[in-house]
Motif scaffolding. Structure first.
Motif, PDB file in Angstrom:
ATOM      1  N   ALA A  75       0.835  -1.196   0.000  1.00  0.00           N
ATOM      2  CA  ALA A  75       0.000   0.000   0.000  1.00  0.00           C
ATOM      3  C   ALA A  75       0.870   1.247   0.000  1.00  0.00           C
ATOM      4  CB  ALA A  75      -0.910  -0.004   1.232  1.00  0.00           C
ATOM      5  N   LEU A  76       0.330   2.334  -0.519  1.00  0.00           N
ATOM      6  CA  LEU A  76       1.033   3.620  -0.543  1.00  0.00           C
ATOM      7  C   LEU A  76       0.618   4.464   0.647  1.00  0.00           C
ATOM      8  CD1 LEU A  76       2.718   5.902  -1.884  1.00  0.00           C
ATOM      9  CD2 LEU A  76       0.651   6.508  -3.178  1.00  0.00           C
ATOM     10  N   VAL A  77       1.597   4.892   1.434  1.00  0.00           N
ATOM     11  CA  VAL A  77       1.412   5.927   2.461  1.00  0.00           C
ATOM     12  C   VAL A  77       2.075   7.186   1.925  1.00  0.00           C
ATOM     13  CG1 VAL A  77       1.988   6.649   4.806  1.00  0.00           C
ATOM     14  CG2 VAL A  77       1.348   4.265   4.360  1.00  0.00           C
ATOM     15  N   MET A  78       1.327   8.295   1.866  1.00  0.00           N
ATOM     16  CA  MET A  78       1.885   9.494   1.244  1.00  0.00           C
ATOM     17  C   MET A  78       2.162  10.594   2.275  1.00  0.00           C
ATOM     18  SD  MET A  78       0.670  11.771  -2.026  1.00  0.00           S
ATOM     19  CE  MET A  78       0.980  10.412  -3.152  1.00  0.00           C
ATOM     20  N   ARG A  79       3.407  11.052   2.288  1.00  0.00           N
ATOM     21  CA  ARG A  79       3.806  12.229   3.057  1.00  0.00           C
ATOM     22  C   ARG A  79       3.247  13.468   2.376  1.00  0.00           C
ATOM     23  NH1 ARG A  79       5.581  13.582   7.756  1.00  0.00           N
ATOM     24  NH2 ARG A  79       7.026  11.802   7.754  1.00  0.00           N
ATOM     25  N   ILE A  80       2.561  14.328   3.123  1.00  0.00           N
ATOM     26  CA  ILE A  80       1.969  15.521   2.508  1.00  0.00           C
ATOM     27  C   ILE A  80       2.492  16.821   3.112  1.00  0.00           C
ATOM     28  CG2 ILE A  80      -0.113  14.330   1.738  1.00  0.00           C
ATOM     29  CD1 ILE A  80      -1.607  15.633   4.099  1.00  0.00           C
ATOM     30  N   ASP A  81       3.502  16.737   3.987  1.00  0.00           N
ATOM     31  CA  ASP A  81       4.108  17.957   4.516  1.00  0.00           C
ATOM     32  C   ASP A  81       5.618  17.896   4.343  1.00  0.00           C
ATOM     33  OD1 ASP A  81       4.693  16.026   6.423  1.00  0.00           O
ATOM     34  OD2 ASP A  81       4.314  17.333   8.141  1.00  0.00           O
ATOM     35  N   MET A  82       6.290  18.959   4.710  1.00  0.00           N
ATOM     36  CA  MET A  82       7.746  19.016   4.654  1.00  0.00           C
ATOM     37  C   MET A  82       8.214  20.098   5.631  1.00  0.00           C
ATOM     38  SD  MET A  82       8.013  20.813   0.892  1.00  0.00           S
ATOM     39  CE  MET A  82       9.786  20.665   0.772  1.00  0.00           C
ATOM     40  N   GLY A  83       9.497  20.066   5.983  1.00  0.00           N
ATOM     41  CA  GLY A  83      10.007  21.052   6.933  1.00  0.00           C
ATOM     42  C   GLY A  83      11.521  21.042   6.954  1.00  0.00           C
ATOM     43  N   ASN A  84      12.100  21.835   7.853  1.00  0.00           N
ATOM     44  CA  ASN A  84      13.569  21.935   7.927  1.00  0.00           C
ATOM     45  C   ASN A  84      14.173  21.525   9.268  1.00  0.00           C
ATOM     46  OD1 ASN A  84      12.820  24.153   9.452  1.00  0.00           O
ATOM     47  ND2 ASN A  84      14.213  25.585   8.445  1.00  0.00           N
ATOM     48  N   PRO A  85      13.464  20.770  10.146  1.00  0.00           N
ATOM     49  CA  PRO A  85      14.107  20.353  11.396  1.00  0.00           C
ATOM     50  C   PRO A  85      15.034  19.159  11.263  1.00  0.00           C
ATOM     51  CG  PRO A  85      11.716  20.563  11.647  1.00  0.00           C
ATOM     52  CD  PRO A  85      12.009  20.533  10.184  1.00  0.00           C
ATOM     53  N   TYR A  86      15.241  18.639  10.056  1.00  0.00           N
ATOM     54  CA  TYR A  86      15.988  17.401   9.864  1.00  0.00           C
ATOM     55  C   TYR A  86      17.499  17.621   9.817  1.00  0.00           C
ATOM     56  CZ  TYR A  86      11.325  16.154   8.189  1.00  0.00           C
ATOM     57  OH  TYR A  86       9.965  15.981   8.081  1.00  0.00           O
ATOM     58  N   ALA A  96       7.456  24.186   9.073  1.00  0.00           N
ATOM     59  CA  ALA A  96       6.825  22.959   8.589  1.00  0.00           C
ATOM     60  C   ALA A  96       5.590  23.390   7.810  1.00  0.00           C
ATOM     61  CB  ALA A  96       6.436  22.049   9.743  1.00  0.00           C
ATOM     62  N   ILE A  97       5.507  23.003   6.542  1.00  0.00           N
ATOM     63  CA  ILE A  97       4.392  23.420   5.693  1.00  0.00           C
ATOM     64  C   ILE A  97       3.821  22.219   4.958  1.00  0.00           C
ATOM     65  CG2 ILE A  97       5.339  25.744   5.349  1.00  0.00           C
ATOM     66  CD1 ILE A  97       6.248  24.823   2.548  1.00  0.00           C
ATOM     67  N   LEU A  98       2.594  22.356   4.500  1.00  0.00           N
ATOM     68  CA  LEU A  98       1.993  21.345   3.647  1.00  0.00           C
ATOM     69  C   LEU A  98       2.576  21.463   2.240  1.00  0.00           C
ATOM     70  CD1 LEU A  98      -1.686  21.712   4.871  1.00  0.00           C
ATOM     71  CD2 LEU A  98      -0.150  19.789   5.349  1.00  0.00           C
ATOM     72  N   GLN A  99       2.777  20.359   1.584  1.00  0.00           N
ATOM     73  CA  GLN A  99       3.344  20.402   0.240  1.00  0.00           C
ATOM     74  C   GLN A  99       2.389  21.060  -0.759  1.00  0.00           C
ATOM     75  OE1 GLN A  99       5.222  16.755  -1.142  1.00  0.00           O
ATOM     76  NE2 GLN A  99       5.763  16.151   0.935  1.00  0.00           N
ATOM     77  N   ASN A 100       1.100  20.944  -0.497  1.00  0.00           N
ATOM     78  CA  ASN A 100       0.089  21.612  -1.317  1.00  0.00           C
ATOM     79  C   ASN A 100      -0.907  22.269  -0.375  1.00  0.00           C
ATOM     80  OD1 ASN A 100      -2.137  22.339  -2.939  1.00  0.00           O
ATOM     81  ND2 ASN A 100      -1.825  20.628  -4.338  1.00  0.00           N
ATOM     82  N   GLU A 101      -0.710  23.541  -0.109  1.00  0.00           N
ATOM     83  CA  GLU A 101      -1.556  24.237   0.865  1.00  0.00           C
ATOM     84  C   GLU A 101      -2.994  24.358   0.384  1.00  0.00           C
ATOM     85  OE1 GLU A 101      -2.825  26.000   4.238  1.00  0.00           O
ATOM     86  OE2 GLU A 101      -0.767  25.298   3.964  1.00  0.00           O
ATOM     87  N   ALA A 102      -3.182  24.571  -0.921  1.00  0.00           N
ATOM     88  CA  ALA A 102      -4.526  24.795  -1.451  1.00  0.00           C
ATOM     89  C   ALA A 102      -5.375  23.534  -1.384  1.00  0.00           C
ATOM     90  CB  ALA A 102      -4.442  25.298  -2.895  1.00  0.00           C
TER      91      ALA A 102
END
Length: 280
Positions: A75-86, A96-102
């Motif tokens: 099955a596919l689990v999809m990450r939908i956010d991203m950020g810079n704490p890594y 930390a933001i959503l990859q597609n805010e709209a």
């Protein structure tokens, strides 16, 4: 639970528990995470052949999995956010933001994902980062209900960068339990939680969640120790694992998956899993 959400949950937990192999590290913008992920098509092919329950990816790579024929692929689990704490160094502005805010879920729906995952970062002295994560979760939860997409929340209680570098787990059970409880209160269908320093404390995380809890693998460790720890955490009530670098950065990812699947689905202990790994 709505029927279409339950259908998607069944893809992940068809055998009651789940191994989700995370290869969504490209959006972390951290070079050390990309070792082993240089050829994503080859990585996906290897993982599909290994047969975990799920593979965790971003939209821009998900076609490599979903374009494969047949009904038996993970099955596919999809990450939908991203950020810079890594990263190892702390940034002036943490975000930390959503990859597609709209339309945050549009890619997951297009790719027929079984689940979406969003971070809940708790980094010392970064309240705005925490606020952004809460906003992201609130933004997508109602849409997840509308479209029947299970929501996986990833509560991460992290150490200060000054302690051991960036993106390091704080295994304090009080912090993990409290953040897990918040994720549950915000409507998580699945929680991806850090392990407690003492695995024997992990039942408290499971009790706070009130939904399936998958253990986050984190950075690469000695594989024999990984198997022992994984078995101990499963014994505390975990519903499975989300492991990335401990699988894809090994020379034989299929063998690692074999060992972990035995722990998750057959209640194997660490020694038995290690023996299976060595036989592959």
């Amino acid at each position: 639970m709505r029927i279409n959400k339950k259908v998607r949950m069944n893809r992940l937990f068809g055998r009651a528990r789940c191994l989700d192999v995370a290869i969504d590290h490209g959006v972390c913008n951290e070079p050390s995470f990309l070792e082993g992920l240089e050829d994503m098509a080859d990585v996906v092919a290897q993982l599909v052949a290994a047969g975990p329950d799920a593979i965790q990816m971003n939209y821009g790579q998900a076609d490599l999995l979903q374009s494969l024929p047949g009904k038996d692929k993970p099955a596919l689990v999809m990450r939908i956010d991203m950020g810079n704490p890594y990263n190892k160094t702390r940034h002036r502005s943490m975000w930390a933001i959503l990859q597609n805010e709209a339309e945050p879920l549009i890619g997951a729906l297009e790719m027929d994902a079984a689940c979406v995952v969003v971070n809940l970062f708790m980094l010392p002295d970064e309240p705005d980062l925490f606020r952004q994560c809460v906003h992201n979760i609130a933004r997508v939860r109602a849409d997840c209900e509308k479209y029947g997409l299970p929501l996986m929340i990833e509560p991460l209680a992290m150490l200060p960068n000054s302690d051991r570098g960036g993106y390091m787990v704080d295994g304090d059970p009080e912090k993990i339990v409290t953040l897990t409880r918040l994720a549950s209160e915000m409507g998580a269908d699945i929680i991806k939680a850090d392990p407690t320093t003492d695995p024997n404390d992990f039942h408290r995380v499971v009790a706070a969640a009130r939904c399936p809890v998958l253990v986050r693998g984190g950075g690469r460790e000695d594989l024999r120790a990984v198997f022992d720890k994984s078995a101990a955490l499963m014994a505390q009530g975990a519903a499975g694992m989300v492991y990335g670098r401990n699988i894809y950065q090994h020379s034989n990812p299929r063998a690692v998956v074999t060992g972990l699947m035995a722990i998750i689905h057959e209640n194997a202990d660490g020694a038995a899993a290690w023996e299976l790994y060595q036989q592959e």
